[in-house]
Design a protein around this motif. Structure first.
Motif, PDB file in Angstrom:
ATOM      1  N   ALA A 290     -33.093  24.104  23.749  1.00  0.00           N
ATOM      2  CA  ALA A 290     -32.415  25.327  23.306  1.00  0.00           C
ATOM      3  C   ALA A 290     -32.332  25.391  21.789  1.00  0.00           C
ATOM      4  N   GLN A 291     -32.018  24.258  21.148  1.00  0.00           N
ATOM      5  CA  GLN A 291     -31.952  24.219  19.691  1.00  0.00           C
ATOM      6  C   GLN A 291     -33.311  24.508  19.078  1.00  0.00           C
ATOM      7  N   LEU A 292     -34.370  23.966  19.693  1.00  0.00           N
ATOM      8  CA  LEU A 292     -35.723  24.226  19.200  1.00  0.00           C
ATOM      9  C   LEU A 292     -36.038  25.717  19.261  1.00  0.00           C
ATOM     10  N   MET A 293     -35.617  26.371  20.329  1.00  0.00           N
ATOM     11  CA  MET A 293     -35.854  27.806  20.479  1.00  0.00           C
ATOM     12  C   MET A 293     -35.202  28.599  19.351  1.00  0.00           C
ATOM     13  N   VAL A 294     -33.952  28.241  19.024  1.00  0.00           N
ATOM     14  CA  VAL A 294     -33.237  28.957  17.961  1.00  0.00           C
ATOM     15  C   VAL A 294     -33.883  28.704  16.597  1.00  0.00           C
ATOM     16  N   VAL A 295     -34.238  27.443  16.326  1.00  0.00           N
ATOM     17  CA  VAL A 295     -34.818  27.097  15.023  1.00  0.00           C
ATOM     18  C   VAL A 295     -36.214  27.705  14.879  1.00  0.00           C
ATOM     19  N   LEU A 296     -36.996  27.676  15.962  1.00  0.00           N
ATOM     20  CA  LEU A 296     -38.328  28.280  15.937  1.00  0.00           C
ATOM     21  C   LEU A 296     -38.251  29.743  15.530  1.00  0.00           C
ATOM     22  N   ASP A 297     -37.231  30.426  16.055  1.00  0.00           N
ATOM     23  CA  ASP A 297     -37.146  31.870  15.862  1.00  0.00           C
ATOM     24  C   ASP A 297     -36.951  32.257  14.406  1.00  0.00           C
ATOM     25  N   ALA A 298     -36.472  31.305  13.599  1.00  0.00           N
ATOM     26  CA  ALA A 298     -36.274  31.598  12.176  1.00  0.00           C
ATOM     27  C   ALA A 298     -37.597  31.783  11.441  1.00  0.00           C
ATOM     28  N   THR A 299     -38.682  31.167  11.947  1.00  0.00           N
ATOM     29  CA  THR A 299     -39.962  31.256  11.242  1.00  0.00           C
ATOM     30  C   THR A 299     -41.085  31.866  12.073  1.00  0.00           C
ATOM     31  N   ILE A 300     -41.001  31.765  13.409  1.00  0.00           N
ATOM     32  CA  ILE A 300     -42.109  32.215  14.251  1.00  0.00           C
ATOM     33  C   ILE A 300     -42.376  33.710  14.081  1.00  0.00           C
TER      34      ILE A 300
ATOM     35  N   GLN B  80     -38.122  44.454   6.123  1.00  0.00           N
ATOM     36  CA  GLN B  80     -37.208  43.337   5.882  1.00  0.00           C
ATOM     37  C   GLN B  80     -36.121  43.249   6.948  1.00  0.00           C
ATOM     38  N   TRP B  81     -35.836  44.386   7.638  1.00  0.00           N
ATOM     39  CA  TRP B  81     -34.753  44.376   8.624  1.00  0.00           C
ATOM     40  C   TRP B  81     -35.097  43.573   9.874  1.00  0.00           C
ATOM     41  N   VAL B  82     -36.386  43.297  10.087  1.00  0.00           N
ATOM     42  CA  VAL B  82     -36.754  42.426  11.201  1.00  0.00           C
ATOM     43  C   VAL B  82     -36.162  41.030  10.974  1.00  0.00           C
ATOM     44  N   VAL B  83     -36.153  40.585   9.724  1.00  0.00           N
ATOM     45  CA  VAL B  83     -35.580  39.291   9.362  1.00  0.00           C
ATOM     46  C   VAL B  83     -34.085  39.421   9.075  1.00  0.00           C
ATOM     47  N   THR B  84     -33.715  40.466   8.347  1.00  0.00           N
ATOM     48  CA  THR B  84     -32.328  40.626   7.903  1.00  0.00           C
ATOM     49  C   THR B  84     -31.358  40.857   9.057  1.00  0.00           C
ATOM     50  N   ALA B  85     -31.751  41.655  10.051  1.00  0.00           N
ATOM     51  CA  ALA B  85     -30.858  41.949  11.178  1.00  0.00           C
ATOM     52  C   ALA B  85     -30.468  40.662  11.896  1.00  0.00           C
ATOM     53  N   TYR B  86     -31.426  39.767  12.063  1.00  0.00           N
ATOM     54  CA  TYR B  86     -31.157  38.482  12.713  1.00  0.00           C
ATOM     55  C   TYR B  86     -30.248  37.619  11.838  1.00  0.00           C
ATOM     56  N   ALA B  87     -30.581  37.539  10.549  1.00  0.00           N
ATOM     57  CA  ALA B  87     -29.826  36.687   9.628  1.00  0.00           C
ATOM     58  C   ALA B  87     -28.375  37.135   9.507  1.00  0.00           C
ATOM     59  N   LEU B  88     -28.148  38.448   9.443  1.00  0.00           N
ATOM     60  CA  LEU B  88     -26.787  38.962   9.293  1.00  0.00           C
ATOM     61  C   LEU B  88     -25.934  38.653  10.523  1.00  0.00           C
TER      62      LEU B  88
ATOM     63  N   ARG C 184     -33.482  42.073  17.343  1.00  0.00           N
ATOM     64  CA  ARG C 184     -33.291  40.939  16.420  1.00  0.00           C
ATOM     65  C   ARG C 184     -31.813  40.711  16.144  1.00  0.00           C
ATOM     66  N   ALA C 185     -31.036  41.797  16.030  1.00  0.00           N
ATOM     67  CA  ALA C 185     -29.595  41.646  15.821  1.00  0.00           C
ATOM     68  C   ALA C 185     -28.952  40.973  17.037  1.00  0.00           C
ATOM     69  N   LEU C 186     -29.377  41.373  18.245  1.00  0.00           N
ATOM     70  CA  LEU C 186     -28.845  40.753  19.463  1.00  0.00           C
ATOM     71  C   LEU C 186     -29.222  39.279  19.555  1.00  0.00           C
ATOM     72  N   GLN C 187     -30.449  38.947  19.139  1.00  0.00           N
ATOM     73  CA  GLN C 187     -30.833  37.540  19.084  1.00  0.00           C
ATOM     74  C   GLN C 187     -29.879  36.761  18.177  1.00  0.00           C
ATOM     75  N   GLY C 188     -29.528  37.348  17.057  1.00  0.00           N
ATOM     76  CA  GLY C 188     -28.607  36.696  16.127  1.00  0.00           C
ATOM     77  C   GLY C 188     -27.225  36.515  16.722  1.00  0.00           C
TER      78      GLY C 188
ATOM     79  N   SER D 277     -21.411  39.973   4.297  1.00  0.00           N
ATOM     80  CA  SER D 277     -21.549  40.479   2.923  1.00  0.00           C
ATOM     81  C   SER D 277     -22.309  39.482   2.054  1.00  0.00           C
ATOM     82  N   LEU D 278     -22.008  38.190   2.223  1.00  0.00           N
ATOM     83  CA  LEU D 278     -22.673  37.164   1.425  1.00  0.00           C
ATOM     84  C   LEU D 278     -24.164  37.088   1.742  1.00  0.00           C
ATOM     85  N   VAL D 279     -24.491  37.014   3.046  1.00  0.00           N
ATOM     86  CA  VAL D 279     -25.902  36.927   3.450  1.00  0.00           C
ATOM     87  C   VAL D 279     -26.663  38.186   3.045  1.00  0.00           C
ATOM     88  N   TYR D 280     -26.043  39.358   3.258  1.00  0.00           N
ATOM     89  CA  TYR D 280     -26.723  40.608   2.903  1.00  0.00           C
ATOM     90  C   TYR D 280     -26.887  40.734   1.389  1.00  0.00           C
TER      91      TYR D 280
END
Length: 512
Positions: free
Chosen positions: A30-40, A60-68, A117-121, A224-227
């Motif tokens: 499960a951890q591998l799945m989450v970490v993979l998703d950051a770069t895959i 950028q929102w494909v990456v940003t929505a997940y990160a936020l 992507r937001a739901l994944q986050g 706010s910090l991440v965005y």
């Protein structure tokens, strides 16, 4: 302390319980799945953008929505795991992450993709701290804990590079949608295994009422910090919205600290971060991730744009770093953690990674992979793997069982915020150095081929300039580990009692 939040000591599973090792397999998956998703998804982004008609301004929102969502909700997710039970939160996180991934793979519009992507986050923020806190409460024997966290640390450190390899394969030979669909079988296997084999020890659940003001302030402050850092990367540090996001994050997070000092059942008990060793671990981990995230991005572009590597070849080029991380975590960190203090693993580990990064400051257009990139990646992998392993273990060691989820969330928060800072900060430094180089040298290039060469040289110059900063950041991480982390005596593991006291349990040191 009130009756509602005082719990009995953590029950320790029998040393011979093989279920814990079976559980580790599914937790690690499960951890591998989450970490993979950051770069895959980064590898698949150009293809997805083309198919879904996403504009350059919105990609950028494909990456940003997940990160936020991920970065903003981690503390909340960690506390939910403490309240509901870590196994239940783990399973819910897996189910939600799989559903969100399926939605992303089936996306027909940009908005649908951003929502997925937001739901994944959101579900990743529940899953990641639940996974780490399960390890924290299941593996309490010093030798077993070292081995378990060695495996976990290798995945946490090397999973991003594995994501580049898998993303390259899936994008090149199947379709970008499979970079999302691949999470579904991962999640199904992990959930099925976890359902049958995970036995969460009794006595560690926190039944205190949820700190709603803390949830709101921490989520808004971290978002706010991440965005702010994400926007700085695209719109610049002087942009009005960027500045306002940073100001808002400072105000909100300060208000969060004040609230946590006053409420009876805080979302983040300040005792978790006030501990000198644990605070040093969070800080040094965050700094290390700042340096590493920028490096992944630079080397990916260097290998594909400058050296002309395919996505698959680029992924394989990162394999030595992955191998180094696995070796450093499972063969060095896990073997030595019960023998030497953690700072004597973390400090030299980050210093070794800084040495590998130092080699990469010599990057040029014609640099050889075998003589420059390969040794640098091996050093980086060994150093980060050696440092990550004790950091992951000690970040949750000694906390009260009822705080295991939120302590685990702080590990992930330091990594997520570090990743956002690293990508924005180092990208900005690289872009500035590149622009300056082009301005100084383009005048002497009259022919088109010469101009193209200058632009490539400028790109590499920008990367090497930013990598110098990464060297300094890793050196500071090493210094912090040496000076602040004072836990982890050889042959003893600290366990928290229900009353908050810590007892040292002697463990015989057996040669491997």
């Amino acid at each position: 302390m009130s009756e509602a939040v005082t719990k009995p000591p953590l029950a320790t599973a029998p040393a011979g319980d093989a279920n814990r090792w079976k559980a580790l397999v599914f937790i690690a998956l499960a951890q591998l799945m989450v970490v993979l998703d950051a770069t895959i998804v980064n590898i698949a982004l150009p293809s997805a953008q083309h198919d879904l008609g996403i504009s350059d301004g919105n990609r950028q929102w494909v990456v940003t929505a997940y990160a936020l969502a991920f970065g903003g909700l981690l503390l909340f997710g960690g506390r939910i795991a403490d309240l509901w039970g870590r196994k239940r939160a783990f399973l819910l996180g897996l189910a939600g992450f799989a559903a969100a991934s399926a939605l992303g793979g089936a996306a027909t519009t940009g908005v649908m993709m951003f929502g997925a992507r937001a739901l994944q986050g959101v579900f990743g923020a529940l899953l990641a701290p639940a996974a780490l806190s399960l390890l924290a409460v299941m593996f309490t024997d010093a030798k077993e804990r070292a081995k378990a966290f060695g495996i976990y640390g290798a995945i946490a450190g090397g999973g991003g590079a594995v994501g580049l390899i898998l993303g390259g394969f899936l994008t090149e030979y199947l379709d970008w949608r499979w970079t999302f669909f691949v999470n579904v079988p991962f999640a199904i296997v992990a959930a099925a295994g976890a359902w049958f084999v995970i036995r969460e020890p009794q006595g560690g659940r926190n039944r205190a009422p949820l700190d709603i003001p803390g949830v709101i302030l921490s989520t808004l402050g971290l978002v706010s910090l991440v965005y702010g850092f994400t926007r700085a990367e695209t719109d610049g540090w002087s942009d009005a919205v960027t500045i306002s996001m940073f100001v808002a994050s400072v105000v909100l997070l300060l208000a969060f600290v004040l609230v946590e000092q006053r409420v009876k059942a805080p979302l983040l008990p300040l005792r978790v971060v006030a501990d000198r060793s644990r605070g040093g671990i969070y800080l040094s981990l965050g700094l290390a991730i700042i340096g590493m995230f920028g490096l992944f991005l630079f080397l990916t572009y260097y290998l594909q744009v400058v050296k002309g590597y395919s996505p698959v070849k680029t992924g394989f080029a990162f394999l030595p770093m992955v191998a180094g991380m696995i070796t450093g975590s499972t063969q060095i960190g896990a073997r030595l953690m019960i023998r030497v203090p953690a700072r004597l693993l973390m400090g030299p580990g980050f210093a070794l990674a800084a040495l590998g990064m130092l080699l990469l400051t010599q990057l040029e257009i014609g640099s050889s992979y075998a003589t420059l990139l390969l040794p640098a990646m091996v050093l980086l992998g060994l150093g980060m793997g050696t440092a990550f392993m004790p950091a992951m273990s000690l970040a949750t060691q000694g906390v009260e069982p009822r705080d295991a989820g939120v302590a685990s969330a702080m590990v992930n928060t330091s990594q997520q915020v570090g990743g956002a800072i690293g990508t924005a900060l180092l990208n900005t430094i690289a872009a500035s150095a590149t622009t300056s180089y082009v301005k100084d040298h383009i005048g002497s290039a009259t022919a088109v081929p010469q101009q193209q060469l200058v632009k490539l040289q400028a790109m590499v110059h920008g990367y090497s300039t930013a990598i110098w900063f990464a060297v300094g950041i890793l050196a500071v991480a090493s210094l912090i580990a040496f000076t602040m982390v004072n836990a982890g005596k050889p042959g003893a593991v600290k366990m928290a009692s229900g009353d908050g006291a810590e007892d040292e349990i002697p463990v015989p040191v057996v040669a491997h």
